[in-house]
Motif scaffolding. Structure first.
Motif, short mmCIF file in Angstrom:
data_model
loop_
_atom_site.label_atom_id
_atom_site.label_comp_id
_atom_site.label_asym_id
_atom_site.label_seq_id
_atom_site.Cartn_x
_atom_site.Cartn_y
_atom_site.Cartn_z
N VAL A 104 18.51 6.68 -40.74
CA VAL A 104 19.38 7.55 -41.55
C VAL A 104 20.09 6.75 -42.62
O VAL A 104 20.27 7.22 -43.75
CB VAL A 104 20.37 8.37 -40.69
CG1 VAL A 104 19.63 9.35 -39.80
CG2 VAL A 104 21.28 7.49 -39.88
N GLY A 105 20.48 5.52 -42.30
CA GLY A 105 21.13 4.66 -43.30
C GLY A 105 20.17 4.25 -44.39
O GLY A 105 20.52 4.26 -45.58
N VAL A 107 17.33 5.79 -45.36
CA VAL A 107 16.96 6.95 -46.18
C VAL A 107 18.08 7.30 -47.14
O VAL A 107 17.86 7.56 -48.33
CB VAL A 107 16.56 8.15 -45.30
CG1 VAL A 107 16.49 9.43 -46.10
CG2 VAL A 107 15.22 7.87 -44.61
N ARG A 108 19.31 7.30 -46.65
CA ARG A 108 20.45 7.62 -47.52
C ARG A 108 20.56 6.59 -48.66
O ARG A 108 20.78 6.95 -49.82
CB ARG A 108 21.75 7.67 -46.73
CG ARG A 108 22.95 7.96 -47.61
CD ARG A 108 24.17 8.35 -46.81
NE ARG A 108 25.32 8.53 -47.64
CZ ARG A 108 25.53 9.55 -48.46
NH1 ARG A 108 24.64 10.51 -48.54
NH2 ARG A 108 26.63 9.64 -49.18
N ASP A 109 20.40 5.32 -48.32
CA ASP A 109 20.50 4.28 -49.34
C ASP A 109 19.39 4.44 -50.38
O ASP A 109 19.65 4.38 -51.59
CB ASP A 109 20.44 2.90 -48.69
CG ASP A 109 20.88 1.80 -49.63
OD1 ASP A 109 21.83 2.00 -50.40
OD2 ASP A 109 20.26 0.73 -49.60
N GLN A 111 17.61 7.15 -51.20
CA GLN A 111 17.67 8.38 -51.99
C GLN A 111 18.96 8.52 -52.79
O GLN A 111 18.90 8.89 -53.97
CB GLN A 111 17.46 9.59 -51.07
CG GLN A 111 16.07 9.58 -50.48
CD GLN A 111 15.71 10.82 -49.70
OE1 GLN A 111 14.56 11.20 -49.68
NE2 GLN A 111 16.67 11.46 -49.06
N HIS A 112 20.09 8.25 -52.18
CA HIS A 112 21.36 8.50 -52.87
C HIS A 112 21.83 7.31 -53.70
O HIS A 112 22.33 7.50 -54.80
CB HIS A 112 22.43 8.90 -51.87
CG HIS A 112 22.13 10.19 -51.18
ND1 HIS A 112 22.31 11.41 -51.79
CD2 HIS A 112 21.64 10.45 -49.96
CE1 HIS A 112 21.94 12.38 -50.96
NE2 HIS A 112 21.53 11.81 -49.84
N ASN A 113 21.69 6.11 -53.18
CA ASN A 113 22.19 4.95 -53.92
C ASN A 113 21.17 4.40 -54.91
O ASN A 113 21.56 3.90 -55.96
CB ASN A 113 22.62 3.85 -52.95
CG ASN A 113 23.80 4.27 -52.10
OD1 ASN A 113 24.55 5.17 -52.46
ND2 ASN A 113 23.95 3.65 -50.96
N PRO A 138 12.99 9.17 -39.59
CA PRO A 138 13.77 9.66 -40.73
C PRO A 138 13.01 9.57 -42.06
O PRO A 138 13.14 10.45 -42.91
CB PRO A 138 15.02 8.77 -40.72
CG PRO A 138 15.19 8.42 -39.27
CD PRO A 138 13.77 8.22 -38.78
N GLN A 142 11.21 13.02 -44.60
CA GLN A 142 11.45 13.24 -46.03
C GLN A 142 10.20 13.72 -46.77
O GLN A 142 10.24 13.97 -47.96
CB GLN A 142 11.99 11.97 -46.68
CG GLN A 142 13.31 11.51 -46.09
CD GLN A 142 14.35 12.60 -46.08
OE1 GLN A 142 14.64 13.21 -47.11
NE2 GLN A 142 14.91 12.86 -44.91
#
Length: 187
Positions: A104-105, A107-109, A111-113, A138, A142
Motif C-alpha cells: 500500500v505504501g 502503490v501510494r508513492d 501513483q500519488h507522489n 496491491p 491497480q
C-alpha cells in the motif's frame, strides 16, 4: 512514560527509520524512543520476544525477517495473511498483531507522489522476498497489463508465482528468463 519501538533487521546499520521516526515524534509531540536492532540470522524470534519483554510496544521489520514476522504473529491482518509476510508488529498483552504496509505504501508513492499510475503498465518486480510478497497484490489490484517477478534464483520467483496463482497472474523466473522483455515500471 516513553514508549519504546524499534526496527529489526540484518543488517540494520543502513536504516534511516530511527531518524525518521524520532523526527516525526518530535514534530507531533510524542514521547517515544525508536532504535535499530540487528538480530542474528537465527535469532529473530528471541530478539522480538526479548524486546517485548523489556517493554517494547512494537517493531518494524526489514530484511530478511518479514516471513518470520508473519509466523510469530498471533493476529495477522488480512494484508499480512495474503502476503504471508509482515513488516510491522504491535504488542498488546499476549497478542502480537502483524500487518504489511509494503504494497500500500509503494502503490501510494508511485501513483500519488511520482504520478505513475499502474493501470495497463508492464511492471517488473526485482526480488522474490518479503517486500515483494507484500507489494504484489496491491500492485496487481491497480490493473497493470502484466506483473513479472525476477529473482537471482529462479526457483524462488517460481515459488512466489505458485503461492500467488489464485490472486494474480504473474510471469516469473531468474533475471535471464525475462531478458529481452520490455517493462514500463521496474521496482
Amino acid at each position: 512514560m516513553t514508549d519504546r519501538y524499534a526496527v529489526i533487521g540484518h543488517p540494520i546499520g543502513h536504516s534511516k527509520s530511527p531518524l525518521i521516526h524520532s523526527l516525526f515524534a518530535q514534530a507531533t509531540g510524542q514521547d517515544i524512543a525508536y532504535t535499530a536492532i540487528e538480530a542474528p540470522l537465527d535469532g529473530f524470534n528471541q530478539t522480538v520476544l526479548g524486546f517485548r519483554a523489556d517493554g517494547g510496544r512494537g517493531v518494524n521489520v526489514t530484511l530478511p525477517f518479514k516471513l518470520q514476522a508473519f509466523q510469530i504473529a498471533t493476529e495477522p491482518s488480512e494484508r499480512a495473511r495474503l502476503a504471508g509476510a509482515a513488516n510491522c508488529l504491535k504488542f498488546e498483552g499476549d497478542r502480537i498483531l502483524a500487518d504489511n504496509f509494503d504494497g500500500v505504501g509503494l502503490v501510494r508513492d508511485l501513483q500519488h507522489n511520482l504520478g505513475c499510475p499502474l493501470v495497463g503498465k508492464r511492471v517488473l518486480l526485482l526480488g522474490a522476498g518479503g517486500a515483494t510478497r507484500g507489494a504484489l497484490l496491491p500492485i496487481a489490484a491497480q490493473g497493470p497489463a502484466l506483473v513479472a517477478v525476477a529473482n537471482r534464483t529462479a526457483d524462488k520467483a517460481h515459488a512466489l508465482r505458485r503461492d500467488f496463482a489464485a490472486h494474480a497472474q504473474l510471469l516469473s523466473g531468474g533475471y535471464a528468463d525475462l531478458a529481452g522483455q520490455s517493462f514500463d515500471v521496474v521496482i
